[in-house]
Design a protein around this motif. Structure first.
Motif, PDB file in Angstrom:
ATOM      1  N   ALA A 346       1.080  -0.779  -0.194  1.00 19.92           N
ATOM      2  CA  ALA A 346       0.000  -0.031   0.085  1.00 19.92           C
ATOM      3  C   ALA A 346       0.774   1.348  -0.283  1.00 19.92           C
ATOM      4  CB  ALA A 346      -0.792   0.078   1.541  1.00 19.92           C
ATOM      5  N   ASP A 347       0.633   2.171  -1.387  1.00 21.28           N
ATOM      6  CA  ASP A 347       1.691   3.128  -1.134  1.00 21.28           C
ATOM      7  C   ASP A 347       1.443   4.656  -0.446  1.00 21.28           C
ATOM      8  OD1 ASP A 347       4.024   3.291  -3.653  1.00 21.28           O
ATOM      9  OD2 ASP A 347       3.756   5.372  -3.211  1.00 21.28           O
ATOM     10  N   ARG A 348       2.573   4.976  -0.176  1.00 19.84           N
ATOM     11  CA  ARG A 348       2.131   6.156  -0.192  1.00 19.84           C
ATOM     12  C   ARG A 348       1.325   6.833  -1.208  1.00 19.84           C
ATOM     13  NH1 ARG A 348       6.608   8.837   3.225  1.00 19.84           N
ATOM     14  NH2 ARG A 348       7.104  10.603   2.153  1.00 19.84           N
ATOM     15  N   ASN A 349       1.524   7.015  -2.560  1.00 19.58           N
ATOM     16  CA  ASN A 349       0.391   6.907  -3.554  1.00 19.58           C
ATOM     17  C   ASN A 349      -0.753   7.425  -3.567  1.00 19.58           C
ATOM     18  OD1 ASN A 349       0.013   4.974  -4.777  1.00 19.58           O
ATOM     19  ND2 ASN A 349       1.529   5.553  -6.631  1.00 19.58           N
ATOM     20  N   ILE A 363      -0.304  -7.435 -11.197  1.00 20.78           N
ATOM     21  CA  ILE A 363      -1.882  -7.820 -11.182  1.00 20.78           C
ATOM     22  C   ILE A 363      -3.291  -6.993 -11.398  1.00 20.78           C
ATOM     23  CG2 ILE A 363      -2.997  -9.896 -10.586  1.00 20.78           C
ATOM     24  CD1 ILE A 363      -0.832 -11.405  -9.187  1.00 20.78           C
ATOM     25  N   ARG A 364      -3.368  -6.414 -10.448  1.00 19.35           N
ATOM     26  CA  ARG A 364      -4.051  -5.208 -10.178  1.00 19.35           C
ATOM     27  C   ARG A 364      -3.970  -4.032  -9.038  1.00 19.35           C
ATOM     28  NH1 ARG A 364      -5.835  -9.587  -6.775  1.00 19.35           N
ATOM     29  NH2 ARG A 364      -7.503 -10.704  -8.867  1.00 19.35           N
ATOM     30  N   GLY A 365      -4.061  -2.928  -8.829  1.00 16.85           N
ATOM     31  CA  GLY A 365      -4.264  -2.038  -8.255  1.00 16.85           C
ATOM     32  C   GLY A 365      -5.745  -1.622  -7.864  1.00 16.85           C
ATOM     33  N   PHE A 366      -5.596  -0.490  -6.763  1.00 19.54           N
ATOM     34  CA  PHE A 366      -6.902  -0.204  -7.116  1.00 19.54           C
ATOM     35  C   PHE A 366      -6.229   1.028  -5.347  1.00 19.54           C
ATOM     36  CE2 PHE A 366      -6.124  -4.170  -4.536  1.00 19.54           C
ATOM     37  CZ  PHE A 366      -5.943  -4.296  -3.409  1.00 19.54           C
ATOM     38  N   PRO A 367      -7.342   1.981  -5.077  1.00 19.74           N
ATOM     39  CA  PRO A 367      -7.182   2.880  -3.672  1.00 19.74           C
ATOM     40  C   PRO A 367      -7.683   2.619  -3.137  1.00 19.74           C
ATOM     41  CG  PRO A 367      -8.295   3.867  -5.573  1.00 19.74           C
ATOM     42  CD  PRO A 367      -8.931   2.396  -5.874  1.00 19.74           C
ATOM     43  N   PHE A 368      -6.674   2.790  -1.612  1.00 19.71           N
ATOM     44  CA  PHE A 368      -6.970   2.335  -0.844  1.00 19.71           C
ATOM     45  C   PHE A 368      -7.410   3.748   0.271  1.00 19.71           C
ATOM     46  CE2 PHE A 368      -3.109   3.586   1.681  1.00 19.71           C
ATOM     47  CZ  PHE A 368      -2.568   3.689   1.362  1.00 19.71           C
ATOM     48  N   VAL A 369      -7.558   4.739   0.156  1.00 17.66           N
ATOM     49  CA  VAL A 369      -7.468   6.432   0.216  1.00 17.66           C
ATOM     50  C   VAL A 369      -9.429   6.539   0.153  1.00 17.66           C
ATOM     51  CG1 VAL A 369      -5.900   6.805   1.669  1.00 17.66           C
ATOM     52  CG2 VAL A 369      -6.024   7.252  -1.023  1.00 17.66           C
ATOM     53  N   GLY A 416      -0.693   8.415   1.633  1.00 20.30           N
ATOM     54  CA  GLY A 416      -1.961   6.978   2.237  1.00 20.30           C
ATOM     55  C   GLY A 416      -1.862   6.382   3.029  1.00 20.30           C
ATOM     56  N   LYS A 417      -0.383   5.748   3.063  1.00 17.14           N
ATOM     57  CA  LYS A 417       0.128   4.973   3.882  1.00 17.14           C
ATOM     58  C   LYS A 417       1.320   5.660   4.260  1.00 17.14           C
ATOM     59  CE  LYS A 417       1.309   0.540   4.809  1.00 17.14           C
ATOM     60  NZ  LYS A 417       3.158   0.434   4.854  1.00 17.14           N
ATOM     61  N   ASN A 418       1.991   5.611   5.509  1.00 17.91           N
ATOM     62  CA  ASN A 418       3.329   5.909   5.530  1.00 17.91           C
ATOM     63  C   ASN A 418       4.244   4.531   5.800  1.00 17.91           C
ATOM     64  OD1 ASN A 418       6.414   6.872   6.403  1.00 17.91           O
ATOM     65  ND2 ASN A 418       4.815   8.860   5.431  1.00 17.91           N
ATOM     66  N   TYR A 432      -4.691  -5.623   6.440  1.00 13.10           N
ATOM     67  CA  TYR A 432      -5.368  -4.812   7.307  1.00 13.10           C
ATOM     68  C   TYR A 432      -4.161  -3.328   7.502  1.00 13.10           C
ATOM     69  CZ  TYR A 432      -8.032  -8.303   8.990  1.00 13.10           C
ATOM     70  OH  TYR A 432      -8.605  -9.250   9.130  1.00 13.10           O
ATOM     71  N   VAL A 433      -4.513  -2.763   6.496  1.00  4.12           N
ATOM     72  CA  VAL A 433      -3.915  -1.318   6.282  1.00  4.12           C
ATOM     73  C   VAL A 433      -4.331  -0.002   6.698  1.00  4.12           C
ATOM     74  CG1 VAL A 433      -3.528  -0.148   4.083  1.00  4.12           C
ATOM     75  CG2 VAL A 433      -3.290  -2.478   4.333  1.00  4.12           C
ATOM     76  N   PRO A 434      -2.539   0.411   8.026  1.00  2.00           N
ATOM     77  CA  PRO A 434      -3.360   1.527   8.517  1.00  2.00           C
ATOM     78  C   PRO A 434      -3.038   3.080   7.882  1.00  2.00           C
ATOM     79  CG  PRO A 434      -0.839   0.842   8.512  1.00  2.00           C
ATOM     80  CD  PRO A 434      -1.916  -0.322   7.447  1.00  2.00           C
ATOM     81  N   SER A 435      -4.426   3.871   7.516  1.00  2.69           N
ATOM     82  CA  SER A 435      -4.085   4.483   5.880  1.00  2.69           C
ATOM     83  C   SER A 435      -4.633   5.932   7.140  1.00  2.69           C
ATOM     84  CB  SER A 435      -5.073   4.076   5.256  1.00  2.69           C
ATOM     85  OG  SER A 435      -6.266   4.103   5.411  1.00  2.69           O
ATOM     86  N   ASN A 436      -4.159   7.242   6.148  1.00  2.00           N
ATOM     87  CA  ASN A 436      -4.478   8.426   6.406  1.00  2.00           C
ATOM     88  C   ASN A 436      -5.059   9.083   5.246  1.00  2.00           C
ATOM     89  OD1 ASN A 436      -3.775   8.475   9.532  1.00  2.00           O
ATOM     90  ND2 ASN A 436      -1.706   8.115   8.393  1.00  2.00           N
ATOM     91  N   GLU A 437      -6.301  10.064   5.387  1.00  2.07           N
ATOM     92  CA  GLU A 437      -6.593  10.501   4.999  1.00  2.07           C
ATOM     93  C   GLU A 437      -7.271  12.386   4.963  1.00  2.07           C
ATOM     94  OE1 GLU A 437      -8.741   9.329   2.428  1.00  2.07           O
ATOM     95  OE2 GLU A 437      -9.042   7.261   3.594  1.00  2.07           O
ATOM     96  N   TRP A 438      -5.277  12.793   4.112  1.00  2.00           N
ATOM     97  CA  TRP A 438      -5.400  14.003   4.616  1.00  2.00           C
ATOM     98  C   TRP A 438      -4.554  14.511   2.869  1.00  2.00           C
ATOM     99  CZ3 TRP A 438      -1.467  13.002   8.966  1.00  2.00           C
ATOM    100  CH2 TRP A 438      -0.194  12.323   8.451  1.00  2.00           C
ATOM    101  N   GLY A 439      -4.678  15.662   2.516  1.00  2.00           N
ATOM    102  CA  GLY A 439      -4.160  16.118   1.147  1.00  2.00           C
ATOM    103  C   GLY A 439      -3.440  17.296   1.749  1.00  2.00           C
ATOM    104  N   MET A 440      -2.333  18.104   1.079  1.00  2.00           N
ATOM    105  CA  MET A 440      -1.826  18.634   1.163  1.00  2.00           C
ATOM    106  C   MET A 440      -1.787  19.985  -0.414  1.00  2.00           C
ATOM    107  SD  MET A 440       2.942  17.225   0.010  1.00  2.00           S
ATOM    108  CE  MET A 440       1.942  16.569  -1.652  1.00  2.00           C
TER     109      MET A 440
END
Lengths: 587, 301
Positions: A346-349, A363-369, A416-418, A432-440
């Motif tokens: 789960a990428d920073r992006n 194989i596949r990719g999808f947003p997690f935020v 989205g995840k650090n 189980y993905v620890p994520s954050n919803e923030w923008g800059m």
């Protein structure tokens, strides 16, 4: 506090050798490879080399967890608090845990009593980026091995905490440091390096775990030569990416960044190290047209030779500081009656990627935020479809000396995840993905100076996207990309996840809680406040027939270093530095 | 705050550490700590363990004016000026910990040199409308700085405009404004010829080794390198820097907001040194051109 003397401080109780009547055996390669199955110890970062953070223990489960209570708490003490991002290790009744400012502690797992501690003496004038954290040790043979803020690997005697060997991995004066836990693969210590925007070049290196002798080095920027040591001789081992200048303009590859600051995972099945790389330097993408390999990528490296087997770049030509360091976790799943050898990250992006771990194919990719603004999606090969309006401005556009135009990019550069590791449950087959919803908001800032000189800074401010939460712990199905459940947290999540066969998921929060969730539904089953924010990763093990859970508490890390509106949500959080250990009461 | 510092001094004894201090305390101690960047010729550097450079010389004159001994607080530069002010003028660095004396104050400079004097910077606000640099006072401009190119006259006849760097390699310090300018201006046409070095002196050494045909840096740095080289082959260019944001800026000093009085007293001393030509003499003793800061250019002397 004990008196310190000499170049480091060690306090050793010889009693360490017979703690709780358990005899100490040395850690072997087999122990590390089987760590996930052998529940009586934790001898790898991630509870097994793949880093799934899954334990087959189930005595603490959705029915019993409500009775779980702390049995001891151990304080790191001193003035040196700040962020505690460590994952403890446990072997034969001794816990080995690191703390801020490059410290290591050995603690009796039954009583919480200190056996020894080691304080790395750090040189003056060192400038580590992003707090003075450390993420943990590696164990091998009778050694406890860790990396220091001045970019050294130090091996300590597990019984006494005395230094057995010490190696300089990179020069701290050039801006390098180490904060990640090293990993052990077949008798080798594997480490990466951290570094700021000072023009460093990332690399992965292998050392003989027993002696500290270097075995190979692999730069992570295209154009740099790798080396391998044969019979003590340094031999050329191929240029990373074949040759310089393919995906970089001018001589920028010489200082291309791509720091390997989070270390990696190991997949025994394909004999591959999975190591992520940071953003390219310089920060502003308009100065370096091209993909800038191997920045913001995952690399599969052969641990025996240091050769790159394949790479997958999550953010080509990064312009948002989306490091590609987040852990790539190997897992298998069934599809159409066949086993798929996959790995997920789960990428920073803001995108989660499922790759074929044998060759790096997408194989596949999808947003997690919930929101991503910098890209419209991913194409068939997993490459982002950019939203060019969301790329931070060209420096030449601020040539009139005025503040450049501002871009609102989501996720913020903290991602989205650090760094905080996710977990994969073999029972629920969910991540189980620890994520954050923030923008800059980000803009070029011409009213800036550096070392007495006019400068063009990057002005930015991180903003929450909602009133009531930033952090979201998500259960993600890697086969469908669907979110199964979520837990929302007011402040950003910055600690790792643990999942168990007890149908539980554990994570700590900056508010100080260790929380336990039902792995299938997300229902909160447990919480306990540890007195300071949690940014470490929990572990579990079994001793004398009882299941224990430990987590390090101590607020800090990168979040409090960045201001703006996020600072308002976290400024009341207090620092700390302790290990908490829990178990069920004896019936 | 003052009480706390006093308490620490009383209970632990004077340990010789330097927190930034009130004017009276500085005078009473007999020592003033002057903050200067480490290893940064010709401004501040060491030769055989002896501090040298124009900022050090000015620091000496300030100390002398008060009858004090000068000690240098060496500054390792962080990523930007805000960081340096925080680490060295008002708060201290988080790694500055004394194991044996945990209550000791952090090491700070009483006065930090080479801090740009720019009203816009001093009154910059964050997105919450708060002053970013409210913890410090920026004062006492003593020099105007600008960009300069030096070139190898055996490779280039002259540098009339920066357009020649579409064809000739030029060295710059990494992550500096010249770096941004040469890699992004004019659609990046000079990008492939821009070579990166860790410092201006490394870039100049590369020119002497024939690896680049020119270097770009701050005027005083370039003047210093030319003087050190002592070879007429290396010359100063006369080109301008079209469409480059900040072409010139003034250099002054900083003190902590709490010690404004100290700043005022130092300001008076430095103004005198400028008006009596003392500062210009210091610059010329290092073979550097000297330009008065804007404040003195605008107001009749």
């Amino acid at each position: 506090m004990k008196k310190f003397s000499g170049s480091f401080a060690v306090t050793a109780l010889v009693a360490a050798m017979s703690v709780s009547g358990v005899s100490q055996a040395n850690v072997t390669d087999k122990d590390i490879l089987q760590d996930q199955k052998t529940v009586e110890d934790v001898v790898s970062n991630g509870l097994g080399p793949r880093g799934q953070r899954y334990s087959p223990l189930d005595k603490i489960n959705t029915d019993t967890v409500k009775d779980m209570r702390p049995v001891w708490s151990f304080s790191f003490g001193g003035e040196k608090q700040r962020g505690q991002e460590s994952q403890p290790m446990v072997k034969d009744g001794v816990m080995y845990v690191t703390a801020s400012y490059s410290r290591v502690f050995a603690v009796d797992t039954k009583t919480g009593e200190e056996l020894w501690e080691y304080n790395a003496r750090l040189p003056d004038g060192i400038m580590p980026c992003c707090d003075v954290i450390n993420r943990g040790v590696a164990l091998y043979d009778d050694l406890v091995i860790f990396g220091t803020l001045d970019a050294k690997l130090v091996a300590l005697d597990a019984k006494t905490g005395k230094v057995k060997w010490k190696k300089t991995v990179a020069d701290y004066k050039e801006g390098y440091s180490i904060t990640a836990a090293p990993m052990i693969v077949n008798g080798k210590v594997i480490t990466g390096v951290s570094g700021g925007e000072f023009g460093i070049v990332g690399k992965a290196e292998a050392y003989d775990a027993k002696t500290g002798k270097i075995l190979w080095t692999r730069p992570t920027v295209e154009g740099h030569m790798g080396y391998i040591w044969k019979d003590g001789k340094k031999v050329e081992n191929g240029i990373s990416g074949g040759k310089a200048g393919q995906t970089w303009p001018g001589d920028l590859w010489k200082s291309g960044g791509a720091a390997t600051w989070l270390g990696g995972t190991y997949d025994p099945d394909t004999n591959s190290l999975f190591i992520g790389t940071g953003n390219p330097a310089p920060w502003n993408s308009h100065m370096r047209p091209g993909d800038n390999l191997f920045s913001s990528s995952r690399l599969a490296i052969d641990p025996d030779t240091g050769k790159i087997k394949w790479h997958f770049q999550t953010t080509p030509h990064d312009g948002w500081d989306y490091d590609g360091v987040n852990e790539l976790i190997a897992f298998d799943y069934q599809e159409g009656g066949k086993t798929v050898k996959a790995a997920a990250t789960a990428d920073r992006n803001g995108f989660m990627y499922v790759l074929n771990r044998t060759n790096g194919d997408f194989i596949r990719g999808f947003p997690f935020v919930d929101e991503i603004s910098w890209a419209k999606g991913l194409d068939k090969k997993g490459r982002p479809i950019y939203n060019e309006e969301m790329r931070p401005g060209n420096p030449s556009a601020s040539e009139d000396g005025k503040k450049g135009s501002s871009v609102h990019a989501v996720p913020a550069f903290l991602g989205g995840k650090n760094w905080m590791p996710m977990a994969y449950s073999q029972d629920t087959e969910l991540f189980y993905v620890p994520s954050n919803e923030w923008g800059m908001d980000i803009w070029n800032e011409p009213t800036a100076y550096k070392k007495g000189a006019a400068y063009l800074g990057a002005g930015f401010t991180i903003k929450p996207l909602t009133e009531d939460h930033i952090g979201v712990l998500r259960a993600m199905d890697p086969k469908t990309g669907k979110e199964v459940w979520r837990y929302q947290n007011f402040s950003p999540l910055w600690g790792g996840v643990l999942t168990t066969a007890g149908n539980l998921v554990f994570i700590g929060t900056p508010e100080g809680y260790l929380k336990g969730f039902d792995a299938k539904t997300g229902e909160v089953k447990y919480q306990f406040n540890t007195g300071s924010g949690i940014v470490g990763s929990p572990i579990t093990w079994e001793q004398d027939g009882e299941q224990f859970i430990s987590v390090v508490s101590g607020w800090g890390g990168a979040v409090p270093l960045w201001g703006g509106e996020v600072a308002k949500r976290i400024k009341h959080l207090n620092q700390g530095g302790s290990v908490w250990t829990f178990k069920l009461p004896k019936s | 705050m003052r009480l706390l510092v006093l308490l620490a001094v009383l209970t632990l004894g004077w340990t010789g550490t330097a927190q930034a201090r009130y004017y009276d305390d500085v005078i009473a101690s007999g020592v003033i700590y002057i903050g200067a960047y480490k290893n940064f010729p010709p401004y501040s550097f060491e030769v055989d363990g002896k501090p040298q450079g124009v900022d050090i010389e000015i620091g000496h004159r300030i100390a002398e004016a008060f009858g004090l001994k000068m000690k240098v607080h060496w500054i390792t530069p962080d990523e930007n000026l805000e960081d340096d002010l925080r680490n060295n003028v008002w708060k201290g660095h988080y790694l500055d910990k004394d194991e044996a004396n945990p209550l000791a104050a952090k090491h700070l400079a009483d006065v930090m040199m080479r801090v740009p004097y720019d009203r816009e910077y001093a009154f910059k606000r964050d997105d919450q409308g708060l002053l970013i640099n409210e913890q410090v006072v920026l004062f006492g401009p003593y020099q105007r700085e600008r960009w300069q190119v030096a070139f190898d006259s055996e490779k280039l006849e002259r540098v009339g405009t920066v357009a020649v760097f579409q064809y000739h390699p030029i060295g710059v310090e990494i992550d500096s404004l010249p770096d941004f300018y040469l890699t992004s201006a004019f659609g990046g046409q000079m990008r492939k010829n821009t070579h990166h070095f860790f410092s201006n002196s490394e870039a100049f050494a590369a020119m002497q080794a024939g690896k680049v045909d020119a270097v770009m840096g701050m005027r005083a740095e370039v003047d210093w390198q030319i003087g050190q080289a002592g070879d007429p082959r290396y010359k100063l260019a006369e080109n301008g820097f079209p469409s480059m944001g900040k072409q010139q800026w003034d250099i002054g000093m900083a003190v902590s907001q709490r010690y404004r009085q100290l700043g005022n007293e130092v300001d008076v001393v430095v103004e005198r040194l400028i008006r009596n030509g003392e500062i210009e003499k210091i610059y010329s003793s290092y073979n550097l051109r000297y330009e008065l800061p804007g404040l003195y250019q605008d107001v009749a002397q």
